[in-house]
Design a protein around this motif. Structure first.
Motif, mmCIF file in Angstrom:
data_model
loop_
_atom_site.group_PDB
_atom_site.id
_atom_site.type_symbol
_atom_site.label_atom_id
_atom_site.label_comp_id
_atom_site.label_asym_id
_atom_site.label_seq_id
_atom_site.Cartn_x
_atom_site.Cartn_y
_atom_site.Cartn_z
ATOM 1 N N TYR A 41 54.347 -15.662 -8.211
ATOM 2 C CA TYR A 41 53.679 -16.795 -8.854
ATOM 3 C C TYR A 41 52.955 -16.413 -10.153
ATOM 4 N N PHE A 42 53.255 -15.242 -10.701
ATOM 5 C CA PHE A 42 52.654 -14.861 -11.984
ATOM 6 C C PHE A 42 52.970 -15.893 -13.059
ATOM 7 N N SER A 43 54.239 -16.300 -13.131
ATOM 8 C CA SER A 43 54.634 -17.264 -14.158
ATOM 9 C C SER A 43 54.042 -18.646 -13.887
ATOM 10 N N ALA A 44 53.809 -18.975 -12.615
ATOM 11 C CA ALA A 44 53.164 -20.254 -12.285
ATOM 12 C C ALA A 44 51.729 -20.262 -12.786
ATOM 13 N N VAL A 45 51.065 -19.121 -12.673
ATOM 14 C CA VAL A 45 49.718 -18.994 -13.229
ATOM 15 C C VAL A 45 49.770 -19.210 -14.739
ATOM 16 N N GLY A 46 50.789 -18.657 -15.380
ATOM 17 C CA GLY A 46 50.960 -18.851 -16.814
ATOM 18 C C GLY A 46 51.121 -20.316 -17.175
ATOM 19 N N LEU A 47 51.884 -21.045 -16.384
ATOM 20 C CA LEU A 47 52.048 -22.480 -16.625
ATOM 21 C C LEU A 47 50.718 -23.220 -16.511
ATOM 22 N N CYS A 48 49.944 -22.879 -15.504
ATOM 23 C CA CYS A 48 48.634 -23.523 -15.326
ATOM 24 C C CYS A 48 47.723 -23.258 -16.517
ATOM 25 N N ILE A 49 47.693 -22.001 -16.948
ATOM 26 C CA ILE A 49 46.860 -21.643 -18.096
ATOM 27 C C ILE A 49 47.354 -22.355 -19.351
ATOM 28 N N GLY A 50 48.677 -22.426 -19.503
ATOM 29 C CA GLY A 50 49.242 -23.115 -20.654
ATOM 30 C C GLY A 50 48.875 -24.586 -20.681
ATOM 31 N N VAL A 51 48.924 -25.248 -19.524
ATOM 32 C CA VAL A 51 48.568 -26.673 -19.440
ATOM 33 C C VAL A 51 47.092 -26.880 -19.787
ATOM 34 N N LEU A 52 46.226 -26.040 -19.251
ATOM 35 C CA LEU A 52 44.795 -26.168 -19.539
ATOM 36 C C LEU A 52 44.512 -25.917 -21.023
ATOM 37 N N CYS A 53 45.185 -24.930 -21.591
ATOM 38 C CA CYS A 53 45.013 -24.668 -23.028
ATOM 39 C C CYS A 53 45.490 -25.846 -23.857
#
Length: 264
Positions: A41-53
């Motif tokens: 889920y590393f890339s899923a974390v990236g998606l979450c951070i990207g959405v928040l940014c």
């Protein structure tokens, strides 16, 4: 079925807590085995951070120019992740740039102080992302490119765990739970989630990007084995930062060349 979903959600919480400052349920179970499995889920974390940014960018861009909004978004991203990957980049640069032997390089990378190589690397990576994102911000593809930069870069960095030996002192490493190799299942989930934003971008250009990224990953992996004997947690952070920058650079170059249009 519900138990399986709960288990996967707990793995995601572990990954989120490891790579960001985002609060997760305190009741989330922890073990080295679970932490290792959470690499999917590393890339899923990236998606979450990207959405928040992206949300921060949209809110700021409503009241300030795009370049200022990008600056605010980058500051938010650094606070959200605790500059986790940037710290890894700086340590990697100091260690590999300043050490003459594998042992010396690993020792330097564990040092909390930052040297010339690390400082220069941080300045250039942050400046590079600011410039690229400022130009991309006026493009209609800013949203999928930003999300892809966050998700695919983490997928590529996380995939190094699958086929590269881990080096450093396991008893004193913050990445100890990630030291064992990934299962094929983890790698597949990691890769699929990392590629989700691709569906909003031209397929042909994304295919070229993926091929280039895989080639760079292979070269980077060989370089790590040559210089360190394998990967460390810091090198994964450094790789993530480099790939994020490369993804932005690739799409900006496509825009400049007139190649990046919907359906093109």
């Amino acid at each position: 079925m519900l138990a399986r979903f709960k288990y996967q959600l707990e793995l995601f919480w572990l990954s989120l807590s490891f790579f960001s400052r985002i609060p997760v349920p305190r009741s989330t179970p922890y073990s080295e085995e679970r932490m290792n499995q959470s690499s999917r889920y590393f890339s899923a974390v990236g998606l979450c951070i990207g959405v928040l940014c992206l949300i921060v960018f949209r809110l700021m861009n409503a009241v300030v120019p795009a370049d200022i909004a990008v600056f605010c978004m980058m500051c938010f991203s650094l606070m959200l992740t605790g500059a986790f990957h940037e710290d890894g980049l700086a340590d990697m640069a100091d260690g590999i740039g300043g050490g003459m032997t594998v042992e010396k390089r690993l020792t330097i990378m564990k040092d909390s102080r930052i040297g010339t190589y690390g400082t220069v690397s941080l300045v250039m990576i942050l400046l590079g992302k600011y410039l690229l994102l400022t130009h991309l911000a006026v493009s209609s593809l800013f949203v999928p490119v930003l999300l892809l930069g966050h998700s695919l870069s983490r997928a590529l960095a996380g995939s190094v765990i699958f086929d590269t030996p881990y080096v450093t002192d396991l008893d004193h490493s913050k990445s100890k739970p990630l030291a064992s190799k990934q299962a094929v299942k983890e790698l597949i989930i990691l890769s699929v989630i990392g590629l989700i934003p691709v569906i909003f971008l031209p397929f042909g250009l994304c295919l070229i990007l993926i091929m280039l990224c895989l080639g760079i990953r292979s070269l980077f992996r060989r370089w790590l084995i040559c210089r360190l004997g394998g990967f460390t947690g810091d090198t994964l952070g450094g790789l993530q930062q480099c790939f994020e920058l490369f993804i932005y650079l690739f799409f900006l170059a496509c825009i400049q060349l007139g190649l990046l249009v919907y359906g093109g």
